[in-house]
Motif scaffolding. Sequence first.
Motif, PDB file in Angstrom:
ATOM      1  N   UNK A 198      55.607  43.564  25.017  1.00 24.73           N
ATOM      2  CA  UNK A 198      54.455  42.697  25.278  1.00 24.73           C
ATOM      3  C   UNK A 198      53.357  43.436  26.028  1.00 24.73           C
ATOM      4  N   UNK A 199      52.133  43.247  25.564  1.00 27.24           N
ATOM      5  CA  UNK A 199      50.973  43.662  26.358  1.00 27.24           C
ATOM      6  C   UNK A 199      50.602  42.561  27.349  1.00 27.24           C
ATOM      7  N   UNK A 200      50.669  41.330  26.892  1.00 26.08           N
ATOM      8  CA  UNK A 200      50.407  40.161  27.728  1.00 26.08           C
ATOM      9  C   UNK A 200      51.523  39.152  27.477  1.00 26.08           C
ATOM     10  N   UNK A 201      52.030  38.542  28.547  1.00 26.23           N
ATOM     11  CA  UNK A 201      53.012  37.463  28.425  1.00 26.23           C
ATOM     12  C   UNK A 201      52.371  36.172  28.919  1.00 26.23           C
ATOM     13  N   UNK A 202      52.619  35.084  28.195  1.00 23.40           N
ATOM     14  CA  UNK A 202      52.027  33.788  28.542  1.00 23.40           C
ATOM     15  C   UNK A 202      53.113  32.722  28.627  1.00 23.40           C
ATOM     16  N   UNK A 203      52.970  31.852  29.612  1.00 21.20           N
ATOM     17  CA  UNK A 203      53.720  30.593  29.634  1.00 21.20           C
ATOM     18  C   UNK A 203      52.682  29.484  29.645  1.00 21.20           C
ATOM     19  N   UNK A 204      52.757  28.575  28.660  1.00 20.63           N
ATOM     20  CA  UNK A 204      51.658  27.639  28.432  1.00 20.63           C
ATOM     21  C   UNK A 204      52.010  26.235  28.909  1.00 20.63           C
ATOM     22  N   UNK A 205      52.820  26.143  29.959  1.00 21.35           N
ATOM     23  CA  UNK A 205      53.002  24.879  30.627  1.00 21.35           C
ATOM     24  C   UNK A 205      54.261  24.117  30.279  1.00 21.35           C
ATOM     25  N   UNK A 206      54.470  22.997  30.995  1.00 18.51           N
ATOM     26  CA  UNK A 206      55.717  22.247  30.980  1.00 18.51           C
ATOM     27  C   UNK A 206      56.872  23.192  31.313  1.00 18.51           C
ATOM     28  N   UNK A 207      56.692  23.846  32.438  1.00 21.27           N
ATOM     29  CA  UNK A 207      57.658  24.827  32.907  1.00 21.27           C
ATOM     30  C   UNK A 207      58.985  24.181  33.265  1.00 21.27           C
ATOM     31  N   UNK A 208      58.935  23.108  34.067  1.00 21.50           N
ATOM     32  CA  UNK A 208      60.158  22.495  34.570  1.00 21.50           C
ATOM     33  C   UNK A 208      59.931  21.019  34.839  1.00 21.50           C
ATOM     34  N   UNK A 209      61.010  20.271  34.819  1.00 22.70           N
ATOM     35  CA  UNK A 209      60.993  18.856  35.186  1.00 22.70           C
ATOM     36  C   UNK A 209      61.767  18.704  36.485  1.00 22.70           C
ATOM     37  N   UNK A 210      61.046  18.448  37.556  1.00 25.57           N
ATOM     38  CA  UNK A 210      61.674  18.363  38.867  1.00 25.57           C
ATOM     39  C   UNK A 210      60.955  19.246  39.858  1.00 25.57           C
ATOM     40  N   UNK A 211      61.457  19.258  41.058  1.00 20.36           N
ATOM     41  CA  UNK A 211      60.814  20.004  42.143  1.00 20.36           C
ATOM     42  C   UNK A 211      61.132  21.490  42.062  1.00 20.36           C
ATOM     43  N   UNK A 212      60.337  22.271  42.767  1.00 16.61           N
ATOM     44  CA  UNK A 212      60.605  23.708  42.863  1.00 16.61           C
ATOM     45  C   UNK A 212      61.977  23.930  43.477  1.00 16.61           C
ATOM     46  N   UNK A 213      62.312  23.174  44.510  1.00 15.08           N
ATOM     47  CA  UNK A 213      63.606  23.343  45.170  1.00 15.08           C
ATOM     48  C   UNK A 213      64.766  23.101  44.209  1.00 15.08           C
ATOM     49  N   UNK A 214      64.608  22.108  43.316  1.00 14.41           N
ATOM     50  CA  UNK A 214      65.702  21.758  42.408  1.00 14.41           C
ATOM     51  C   UNK A 214      65.817  22.700  41.218  1.00 14.41           C
ATOM     52  N   UNK A 215      64.705  23.290  40.770  1.00 14.19           N
ATOM     53  CA  UNK A 215      64.716  24.045  39.512  1.00 14.19           C
ATOM     54  C   UNK A 215      64.443  25.543  39.681  1.00 14.19           C
ATOM     55  N   UNK A 216      64.211  26.003  40.889  1.00 17.79           N
ATOM     56  CA  UNK A 216      63.777  27.394  41.052  1.00 17.79           C
ATOM     57  C   UNK A 216      64.798  28.399  40.528  1.00 17.79           C
ATOM     58  N   UNK A 217      66.098  28.096  40.616  1.00 21.03           N
ATOM     59  CA  UNK A 217      67.098  29.059  40.141  1.00 21.03           C
ATOM     60  C   UNK A 217      67.047  29.217  38.631  1.00 21.03           C
ATOM     61  N   UNK A 218      66.620  28.166  37.900  1.00 20.57           N
ATOM     62  CA  UNK A 218      66.475  28.287  36.458  1.00 20.57           C
ATOM     63  C   UNK A 218      65.226  29.079  36.089  1.00 20.57           C
ATOM     64  N   UNK A 219      64.194  28.976  36.926  1.00 19.79           N
ATOM     65  CA  UNK A 219      62.923  29.661  36.670  1.00 19.79           C
ATOM     66  C   UNK A 219      62.978  31.121  37.113  1.00 19.79           C
ATOM     67  N   UNK A 220      63.868  31.434  38.038  1.00 21.71           N
ATOM     68  CA  UNK A 220      63.918  32.754  38.658  1.00 21.71           C
ATOM     69  C   UNK A 220      63.919  33.922  37.656  1.00 21.71           C
ATOM     70  N   UNK A 221      64.643  33.841  36.520  1.00 18.67           N
ATOM     71  CA  UNK A 221      64.617  34.988  35.592  1.00 18.67           C
ATOM     72  C   UNK A 221      63.226  35.367  35.100  1.00 18.67           C
ATOM     73  N   UNK A 222      62.259  34.448  35.132  1.00 16.31           N
ATOM     74  CA  UNK A 222      60.905  34.786  34.679  1.00 16.31           C
ATOM     75  C   UNK A 222      60.271  35.863  35.536  1.00 16.31           C
ATOM     76  N   UNK A 223      60.802  36.075  36.730  1.00 11.00           N
ATOM     77  CA  UNK A 223      60.325  37.164  37.591  1.00 11.00           C
ATOM     78  C   UNK A 223      60.426  38.514  36.877  1.00 11.00           C
TER      79      UNK A 223
END
Length: 397
Positions: A198-223
């Motif tokens: 990839x030259x550019x990576x995009x996430x175009x929304x509806x990332x998660x349903x719930x709070x950052x505290x509840x879902x951050x471990x699922x989102x963490x791999x995007x790092x």
Amino acid sequence: MGDRTGRPVEAPNRPPLVRRLTVSSVVLLVVVLLFGVPLWTLFFAGTDWPAAVSVAGCVGILLAGITLPTAMVLGHARGDDRAARVGDTVLGAVWVLFVWSVLGNLLGAVLAVAGIEDPFRSRLVACAVVVVVVALLVWGHYEAMKVPRVVEKDVHLERLGADLDGLRVVMITDTHYGPIDRAGWSARVVERINELDADVACHIGDLADGSVAARRHQVEPLRHVRARYGRVYVTGNHEYFGEAQAWLDHMGSLGWTALHNERIEIGSGSSALVIAGVDDRTASGSGTGGHGADLDRALDGADPQVPVFLLAHQPKQVDDAVRRGVDLQVSGHTHGGQIWPFRYLVRLDQPTVRGLSAHGERTQLYTSPGTGFWGPPFRVFAPSEITVLVLRARTAG
């Protein structure tokens, strides 16, 4: 009309009660139809099953009908993930059962015209419906939970400089990290993205349903997503059900550039590209201060000769893109319908459901069917994707 002092007397505030009664009536009607049509098709439409079979069917469908609203309230209104998983699964299953029960009744009408008598005809239809529904639910769950296929598409932009010909934009959207823990799936998606140069990576929304505290471990791999020029993110409508600003901040902490009615620019001179992003169209009505789609703000001061690549969650935001002469908008939101035949209902609300389309004199729109799923863990005739858009200059070779 006024009181004795001449001041107007306000009418009683009745609309909230009327609205509640209307919503309750609609919900009740939907539940009755969703469960009533399958009940009739499988157990009473001329099938003449033994009484024990019919009673067992009634009890089973009644229990499912009670479970659905109960689990949805406990899960989505009160935050119980276990209940949400049950409610979402029952919702998806009964929708598929309802649709194919309707189609089964049409088949029954055809068989009746062909002279096939009951109870054989109705039993044949009932058995066919059950077999098809079970097969679709098993397959649909697999489609929802697997790492999405990669779809690569060349997109020609009239104003793109030759030096940027072949720029690879990898996009994901509608991951909807939620009640089902998909941290492992998320990591596998990131591994797949990192194989795509990839030259550019995009996430175009509806990332998660719930709070950052509840879902951050699922989102963490995007790092760990790798992209040569940057990683950009915009909000979808689901962020505005909760913590939109918190999610923007959190994605920033993972190294993503959150485009909150903002832009970045890659390249320079005649080989530059503006990458802009706007809030979801529902943001202004969400009550989240300082949020609301504002493409004029995002493009304020940008060189009008430089092509614009726009991230906007909903395809219908393309009208604003056409007004500003955007070259390419990328969107999600539709899920490709997710569970057939929802795509036809989505099409009533959005200009496209999936794929590349042209709008106005210059603007193109690519609509992704989404990378994850929302609610029911099924995808039926609506496969998910990781999209690779290869930008091509019109003047190149």
